[in-house]
Design an enzyme around this catalytic site. Structure first.
Site, PDB file in Angstrom:
ATOM      1  CE  LYS A  42       2.588   7.690 -13.786  1.00 57.31           C
ATOM      2  NZ  LYS A  42       2.437   8.597 -12.655  1.00 57.31           N
ATOM      3  CG  ASP A  73       3.658  12.651 -12.183  1.00 60.64           C
ATOM      4  OD1 ASP A  73       2.877  13.286 -12.911  1.00 60.64           O
ATOM      5  OD2 ASP A  73       3.610  11.420 -12.035  1.00 60.64           O
ATOM      6  CB  ALA A 122       2.404  10.975  -6.285  1.00 59.21           C
TER       7      ALA A 122
HETATM    8  P1  NDP Z   1       0.590   4.772  -5.155  1.00 60.98           P
HETATM    9  O1  NDP Z   1      -0.433   3.676  -5.121  1.00 60.98           O
HETATM   10  O2  NDP Z   1       1.938   4.503  -5.749  1.00 60.98           O
HETATM   11  O3  NDP Z   1       0.852   5.261  -3.620  1.00 60.98           O
HETATM   12  C1  NDP Z   1      -0.213   5.534  -2.770  1.00 60.98           C
HETATM   13  C2  NDP Z   1       0.318   6.075  -1.447  1.00 60.98           C
HETATM   14  O4  NDP Z   1      -0.804   6.392  -0.623  1.00 60.98           O
HETATM   15  C3  NDP Z   1       1.169   5.092  -0.668  1.00 60.98           C
HETATM   16  O5  NDP Z   1       2.146   5.800   0.073  1.00 60.98           O
HETATM   17  C4  NDP Z   1       0.139   4.452   0.265  1.00 60.98           C
HETATM   18  O6  NDP Z   1       0.702   3.913   1.428  1.00 60.98           O
HETATM   19  C5  NDP Z   1      -0.691   5.662   0.609  1.00 60.98           C
HETATM   20  N1  NDP Z   1      -2.025   5.330   1.090  1.00 60.98           N
HETATM   21  C6  NDP Z   1      -3.087   4.949   0.347  1.00 60.98           C
HETATM   22  N2  NDP Z   1      -4.162   4.743   1.147  1.00 60.98           N
HETATM   23  C7  NDP Z   1      -3.743   5.005   2.417  1.00 60.98           C
HETATM   24  C8  NDP Z   1      -4.382   4.992   3.690  1.00 60.98           C
HETATM   25  N3  NDP Z   1      -5.674   4.655   3.812  1.00 60.98           N
HETATM   26  N4  NDP Z   1      -3.660   5.330   4.786  1.00 60.98           N
HETATM   27  C9  NDP Z   1      -2.357   5.676   4.671  1.00 60.98           C
HETATM   28  N5  NDP Z   1      -1.694   5.697   3.498  1.00 60.98           N
HETATM   29  C10 NDP Z   1      -2.383   5.375   2.397  1.00 60.98           C
HETATM   30  O7  NDP Z   1      -0.122   5.982  -5.842  1.00 60.98           O
HETATM   31  P2  NDP Z   1       0.592   7.259  -6.523  1.00 60.98           P
HETATM   32  O8  NDP Z   1       1.707   7.687  -5.656  1.00 60.98           O
HETATM   33  O9  NDP Z   1       0.841   6.984  -7.943  1.00 60.98           O
HETATM   34  O10 NDP Z   1      -0.598   8.317  -6.473  1.00 60.98           O
HETATM   35  C11 NDP Z   1      -1.007   8.897  -5.237  1.00 60.98           C
HETATM   36  C12 NDP Z   1      -1.978  10.013  -5.544  1.00 60.98           C
HETATM   37  O11 NDP Z   1      -1.291  11.046  -6.228  1.00 60.98           O
HETATM   38  C13 NDP Z   1      -3.140   9.571  -6.450  1.00 60.98           C
HETATM   39  O12 NDP Z   1      -4.352   9.936  -5.838  1.00 60.98           O
HETATM   40  C14 NDP Z   1      -2.944  10.374  -7.730  1.00 60.98           C
HETATM   41  O13 NDP Z   1      -4.172  10.815  -8.234  1.00 60.98           O
HETATM   42  C15 NDP Z   1      -2.114  11.557  -7.243  1.00 60.98           C
HETATM   43  N6  NDP Z   1      -1.254  12.109  -8.290  1.00 60.98           N
HETATM   44  C16 NDP Z   1      -1.417  13.425  -8.614  1.00 60.98           C
HETATM   45  C17 NDP Z   1      -0.642  13.992  -9.595  1.00 60.98           C
HETATM   46  C18 NDP Z   1      -0.871  15.422  -9.956  1.00 60.98           C
HETATM   47  O14 NDP Z   1      -0.306  15.866 -10.970  1.00 60.98           O
HETATM   48  N7  NDP Z   1      -1.638  16.166  -9.190  1.00 60.98           N
HETATM   49  C19 NDP Z   1       0.396  13.228 -10.317  1.00 60.98           C
HETATM   50  C20 NDP Z   1       0.518  11.856  -9.856  1.00 60.98           C
HETATM   51  C21 NDP Z   1      -0.304  11.333  -8.892  1.00 60.98           C
HETATM   52  P3  NDP Z   1       1.273   2.402   1.468  1.00 60.98           P
HETATM   53  O15 NDP Z   1       2.638   2.453   0.827  1.00 60.98           O
HETATM   54  O16 NDP Z   1       1.323   2.096   2.919  1.00 60.98           O
HETATM   55  O17 NDP Z   1       0.306   1.547   0.712  1.00 60.98           O
END
Ligand code: NDP
Length: 282
Positions: A71, A107, A134
């Site tokens: 991306k 998105d 996201a």
């Molecule tokens: P990233 O890896 O960029 O970000 C993940 C986020 O989740 C971060 O803020 C991370 O926090 C947080 N996180 C993960 N695990 C935990 C936990 N155990 N406790 C607290 N915070 C947590 O992923 P994306 O943003 O790209 O994707 C996130 C989700 O969005 C995915 O599951 C994806 O499938 C979904 N998505 C859905 C779309 C749709 O069209 N419906 C489009 C794009 C994505 P930290 O920064 O602290 O690590």
């Protein structure tokens, strides 16, 4: 005259692209609207990304989606960026406009389409759980659509702080970062709560660290998780009398925006959602 095959090709560049359910969704739209287009999955290793993009130029692709890990890395290979993609610094949809490949980010636009079916984003006070890709996409579109205030709640202060800085400096909206420690209580003045973390993906019982009793009727509660669509947050919020938006709607609507960019038609979102549900076995 039937369209030539190569000039009506779009696709998806990702890694580990096996069984991408997006293919079924996009091709259902093409079939429903009588377009003889194809959408194909291409598994592209990071070191081959530049060659792959040059290949789409050579073969006359109308565009393509790209997912992680491409991306951000795709940007130097493109000719320009749309407004929100430039603000986010991430592209998930490339569109050939005349002979230029322009990077867009659909998105957040997909999320906003879902949101507009239940509420106006303008003037909203938002709690954003998460600060990854996201969250960034959704927060930027909310900012462009006139949201008043966004509180970013995230485990990592670095990512949370970066998103807040972006919202303040580039979009000039009120934004604050709250480190996520313990169960977060949603302030009662909040209109929109969004789970933009990956918590809940493939796990319907995964629990967010959230004080569920702080969810009030009248709040809109949205989840970016599309599989399963009825996450624990969505079920809890419904039980508390909130209006809910599932992540499947966001996924369908980002596909709608992509098909509109590539083909110029307004595809039937219902047809696309049914195809996606079937592909996901829902
Ligand atoms: P990233 O890896 O960029 O970000 C993940 C986020 O989740 C971060 O803020 C991370 O926090 C947080 N996180 C993960 N695990 C935990 C936990 N155990 N406790 C607290 N915070 C947590 O992923 P994306 O943003 O790209 O994707 C996130 C989700 O969005 C995915 O599951 C994806 O499938 C979904 N998505 C859905 C779309 C749709 O069209 N419906 C489009 C794009 C994505 P930290 O920064 O602290 O690590």
């Amino acid at each position: 005259m039937p369209p030539s095959f190569l000039h009506d090709l779009v696709g998806s560049m990702s890694q580990g692209a096996d069984g991408n359910p997006t293919v079924a969704m996009i091709e259902a739209a093409f079939a429903h609207h009588g377009l003889r287009w194809r959408y194909i999955n291409m598994e592209v290793a990071p070191e081959d990304l530049g060659d792959a993009v040059r290949g789409t130029r050579a073969m006359g692709f109308k565009g393509f989606n790209c997912s992680l890990p491409h991306k951000v890395a795709v940007i130097p290979h493109l000719d320009g960026l749309g407004e929100s993609a430039a603000l986010m610094g991430a592209v998930n949809c490339v569109v050939r406009r005349e002979d230029r490949l322009i990077g867009e980010n659909t998105d957040g636009k997909g999320f906003l389409t879902s949101l507009r079916s239940v509420a106006d984003p303008a003037g909203q006070s938002v709690v954003m759980l998460g600060a990854g890709g996201a969250a960034r996409a959704v927060a930027v579109e909310l900012g462009l659509a006139g949201a008043r205030r966004i509180t970013v709640v995230n485990r990592s202060p670095r990512r949370g702080g970066e998103l807040v800085d972006l919202l303040r400096s580039r979009l000039r909206i009120e934004a604050e970062f709250v480190p996520w420690t313990g169960d977060f209580a949603i302030p009662s003045s909040t209109g929109l709560v969004i789970n933009a973390t990956s918590i809940g993906l493939y796990d319907p019982d995964a629990r967010l660290a959230l004080d569920v009793s702080s969810l009030l009727p009248g709040m809109v509660v949205a989840d970016v998780i599309g599989n399963p669509p009825r996450t624990r947050l969505i079920r809890d919020a419904e039980a508390r009398g909130c209006r809910v938006l599932d992540g499947l709607g966001m996924l369908v609507n980002q596909g709608v925006v992509g098909v509109r960019y590539w083909t110029g038609i307004d595809p039937d979102a219902g047809v696309m959602r049914r195809a996606l549900e079937t592909a996901l076995g829902l």
